[in-house]
Design a protein around this motif. Sequence first.
Motif, mmCIF file in Angstrom:
data_model
loop_
_atom_site.group_PDB
_atom_site.id
_atom_site.type_symbol
_atom_site.label_atom_id
_atom_site.label_comp_id
_atom_site.label_asym_id
_atom_site.label_seq_id
_atom_site.Cartn_x
_atom_site.Cartn_y
_atom_site.Cartn_z
ATOM 1 N N VAL A 171 -22.058 -26.784 25.774
ATOM 2 C CA VAL A 171 -21.611 -25.613 26.540
ATOM 3 C C VAL A 171 -22.639 -24.488 26.525
ATOM 4 O O VAL A 171 -22.596 -23.602 27.388
ATOM 5 C CB VAL A 171 -20.258 -25.108 26.003
ATOM 6 N N GLU A 172 -23.536 -24.519 25.543
ATOM 7 C CA GLU A 172 -24.585 -23.498 25.473
ATOM 8 C C GLU A 172 -25.808 -24.075 24.781
ATOM 9 O O GLU A 172 -25.690 -25.000 23.973
ATOM 10 C CB GLU A 172 -24.106 -22.262 24.677
ATOM 11 N N ARG A 173 -26.950 -23.493 25.067
ATOM 12 C CA ARG A 173 -28.159 -23.840 24.338
ATOM 13 C C ARG A 173 -29.155 -22.693 24.440
ATOM 14 O O ARG A 173 -29.182 -21.953 25.433
ATOM 15 C CB ARG A 173 -28.769 -25.147 24.836
ATOM 16 N N GLY A 174 -29.968 -22.543 23.372
ATOM 17 C CA GLY A 174 -30.967 -21.480 23.327
ATOM 18 C C GLY A 174 -31.299 -21.149 21.893
ATOM 19 O O GLY A 174 -30.846 -21.826 20.954
ATOM 20 N N SER A 175 -32.077 -20.099 21.688
ATOM 21 C CA SER A 175 -32.395 -19.669 20.330
ATOM 22 C C SER A 175 -31.230 -18.870 19.761
ATOM 23 O O SER A 175 -30.289 -18.497 20.485
ATOM 24 C CB SER A 175 -33.657 -18.813 20.334
ATOM 25 N N HIS A 176 -31.309 -18.562 18.475
ATOM 26 C CA HIS A 176 -30.239 -17.806 17.826
ATOM 27 C C HIS A 176 -30.062 -16.450 18.503
ATOM 28 O O HIS A 176 -28.926 -16.039 18.834
ATOM 29 C CB HIS A 176 -30.559 -17.627 16.340
ATOM 30 N N ASP A 177 -31.163 -15.746 18.699
ATOM 31 C CA ASP A 177 -31.079 -14.417 19.288
ATOM 32 C C ASP A 177 -30.537 -14.463 20.716
ATOM 33 O O ASP A 177 -29.712 -13.625 21.117
ATOM 34 C CB ASP A 177 -32.461 -13.753 19.274
ATOM 35 N N GLU A 178 -30.982 -15.469 21.487
ATOM 36 C CA GLU A 178 -30.526 -15.583 22.869
ATOM 37 C C GLU A 178 -29.028 -15.852 22.928
ATOM 38 O O GLU A 178 -28.296 -15.248 23.734
ATOM 39 C CB GLU A 178 -31.280 -16.701 23.578
ATOM 40 N N LEU A 179 -28.576 -16.758 22.086
ATOM 41 C CA LEU A 179 -27.160 -17.134 22.116
ATOM 42 C C LEU A 179 -26.278 -16.021 21.565
ATOM 43 O O LEU A 179 -25.158 -15.788 22.059
ATOM 44 C CB LEU A 179 -26.935 -18.423 21.321
ATOM 45 N N ALA A 180 -26.763 -15.315 20.554
ATOM 46 C CA ALA A 180 -25.983 -14.205 20.001
ATOM 47 C C ALA A 180 -25.814 -13.095 21.034
ATOM 48 O O ALA A 180 -24.751 -12.447 21.128
ATOM 49 C CB ALA A 180 -26.654 -13.677 18.740
ATOM 50 N N ALA A 181 -26.877 -12.888 21.813
ATOM 51 C CA ALA A 181 -26.827 -11.831 22.828
ATOM 52 C C ALA A 181 -26.007 -12.235 24.043
ATOM 53 O O ALA A 181 -25.518 -11.374 24.795
ATOM 54 C CB ALA A 181 -28.252 -11.466 23.258
ATOM 55 N N ALA A 182 -25.834 -13.540 24.264
ATOM 56 C CA ALA A 182 -25.124 -14.011 25.459
ATOM 57 C C ALA A 182 -23.623 -13.786 25.384
ATOM 58 O O ALA A 182 -22.914 -13.888 26.393
ATOM 59 C CB ALA A 182 -25.414 -15.493 25.671
ATOM 60 N N ASP A 183 -23.120 -13.513 24.166
ATOM 61 C CA ASP A 183 -21.697 -13.224 23.970
ATOM 62 C C ASP A 183 -20.808 -14.363 24.493
ATOM 63 O O ASP A 183 -19.788 -14.137 25.153
ATOM 64 C CB ASP A 183 -21.314 -11.912 24.657
ATOM 65 N N GLY A 184 -21.252 -15.611 24.193
ATOM 66 C CA GLY A 184 -20.491 -16.779 24.621
ATOM 67 C C GLY A 184 -19.895 -17.521 23.434
ATOM 68 O O GLY A 184 -19.431 -16.915 22.454
ATOM 69 N N ALA A 185 -19.909 -18.841 23.532
ATOM 70 C CA ALA A 185 -19.308 -19.684 22.491
ATOM 71 C C ALA A 185 -19.993 -19.490 21.147
ATOM 72 O O ALA A 185 -19.333 -19.445 20.089
ATOM 73 C CB ALA A 185 -19.382 -21.151 22.916
ATOM 74 N N TYR A 186 -21.316 -19.407 21.139
ATOM 75 C CA TYR A 186 -22.044 -19.233 19.880
ATOM 76 C C TYR A 186 -21.695 -17.895 19.238
ATOM 77 O O TYR A 186 -21.491 -17.806 18.027
ATOM 78 C CB TYR A 186 -23.549 -19.326 20.133
ATOM 79 N N ALA A 187 -21.648 -16.845 20.043
ATOM 80 C CA ALA A 187 -21.287 -15.530 19.511
ATOM 81 C C ALA A 187 -19.884 -15.554 18.913
ATOM 82 O O ALA A 187 -19.620 -14.916 17.879
ATOM 83 C CB ALA A 187 -21.384 -14.483 20.614
ATOM 84 N N ALA A 188 -18.989 -16.297 19.538
ATOM 85 C CA ALA A 188 -17.630 -16.411 19.004
ATOM 86 C C ALA A 188 -17.632 -17.120 17.654
ATOM 87 O O ALA A 188 -16.900 -16.731 16.730
ATOM 88 C CB ALA A 188 -16.738 -17.149 20.001
ATOM 89 N N LEU A 189 -18.461 -18.169 17.527
ATOM 90 C CA LEU A 189 -18.573 -18.862 16.242
ATOM 91 C C LEU A 189 -19.154 -17.944 15.174
ATOM 92 O O LEU A 189 -18.717 -17.954 14.021
ATOM 93 C CB LEU A 189 -19.440 -20.110 16.394
ATOM 94 N N LEU A 190 -20.142 -17.121 15.566
ATOM 95 C CA LEU A 190 -20.736 -16.165 14.626
ATOM 96 C C LEU A 190 -19.687 -15.173 14.139
ATOM 97 O O LEU A 190 -19.592 -14.867 12.942
ATOM 98 C CB LEU A 190 -21.884 -15.422 15.296
ATOM 99 N N ALA A 191 -18.916 -14.653 15.086
ATOM 100 C CA ALA A 191 -17.892 -13.680 14.727
ATOM 101 C C ALA A 191 -16.837 -14.288 13.807
ATOM 102 O O ALA A 191 -16.381 -13.659 12.842
ATOM 103 C CB ALA A 191 -17.231 -13.128 15.996
#
Length: 575
Positions: A546-566
Amino acid sequence: MRLFAHDRARLAVVGALIVASSLISLASPFLLRDLLDVSLPTRNTSLSALLALGMVVVAVATSVLNVLQSRQSTLVGQGVMHRLRTAVYEHLQKLSLAFYTRTRTGEVQSRIASDIGSMQATVTNTATTVVSSGTTVIGTFVAMLALNWQLTLVSLILVPLFVLISKQVGGRRRKFVALRQERMADMSAMVADSLSVSGILLTRTMGRGDQLTDRFTTASAELADLEVQSSMTGRWRQSTIGIIIAVLPAAIYLAAAFTFSGTTGPVSIGTLVAFTTLQGQLFRPMMSLLSTGVEMQSSMAMFRRVFEYLDLPIDIPDAADPQPRGETRGELRFDGVTFRYPEADRDTLADIDLTVPAGRHVAVVGATGSGKTTLGYLGARLYEPDRGSITLDGVPLERLSLADLASVVGIVSQETFLLHASIADNLRFAKPDATDDELVAAARAAQIHQLIDELPDGYDTVVGERGYRFSGGEKQRLAIARMVLRNPQVLILDEATSALDNSTEAAVTAALANLSAGRTTLTIAHRLSTVRDADEIVVMAHGRIVERGSHDELAAADGAYAALLAKESAVPVAA
């Protein structure tokens, strides 16, 4: 039959020895007849001595031949057992991971140990019994006809009844043997589950010891009952055969008492004694043949269980014409990969397109059940995709030999398995010829050398069953050291640091980062803190990317990865 074909020459020797022994033994009744009818009535002492010597020679010769034949037949039987055991073990080694996820370990152990062990007597003795008893029966029958064909007919009139009874007994006993072996497999599985280290821990903490003992007692009682039923099946019928055989000499004496009319005249005493002797020699091997037939029918239940494993198709076959392994760069590519477990109601992975460039670090993250671990298993060809292809440096994995693939792609699973052996032996499982210095270097890389060095026996310390002498983090580091020693070009880390505390995780992560230089690394991670420095992070959900990129890119995208981080940040850290 293929198992026996390997020993054709030795079987021919066994057959020759058996035939020679059987034919020589047939001389005794004729020598006895001449002794009673000729030499003794005429007081011919020299002839009597010669006949008696002949009987001694026959006895010695048959005994010597029987010993030689017994050794050769035992060698044949044990050779067959050896090939059968190794064939089953080798075939099981080739079956995919899917077979072992749905099969109890105790069931596999039971078929290799119990079923094959129970077949031993049948395999070892059947061929020799058939040849020996068959030769004796044929030779004795011919000799009896030569002595008196009328008495021979009296002796054989009930043989068809014996064969029918034995066939019925064998069929009934076969059913009981099948049930018995199934109950033994259940008990083996019960023992393997409940008396392992994990099983004892579970039993003690749940207070289920008495209940498990009751279950085992019930299963053992059922097995004992089946053993009795199997043993007693047809006993009365077989006893009837024994009684008939025991009284047959009386029938022969009665028939001789009436003496058959004809040109031959009455039956002589010598002929009568020789005939009853031959009759005994006829029915003993005949009963042996019938008993062998019963045992063969009973053993078919065990043969069925063993060959059921041998007949299982190899769902991940080795390449028939493997592509020669050249210089490995380590690019791992998934193109349109779809996979579903047999018992699942939906695809575990669907249309996965992912490239792990040579020498780069790609991390796969996602919630539990998103398909991360399955992706790693497919990359090591522990499973085959239903659709799509997986290539290594552009070569489909199925075109590579399994040995070459295992030398290039290494996987450290979240479930660490250690052999019940020394630390050194566990590490050398990855590289049998590794030197002590190489063991130490691998252990240092995995941040475990210092702990090993402080143990009284050092690298000779026995880890215990499944490594239970060590903590989860220590076992994980030993597994990492083992993979470091193997030094694959492609490294798949499936939650490899999941059992480590924060400080140890940081040390091992740093060591793995150094080792990843120039190595293709696919990290399957649940804890996002371990993958922040990956070249690319792939986020999976419900079997799809559903998403791919670097850590910073994905964290800034506020998508699935950001939700996992939160979500991870919201979880309180245990003290």
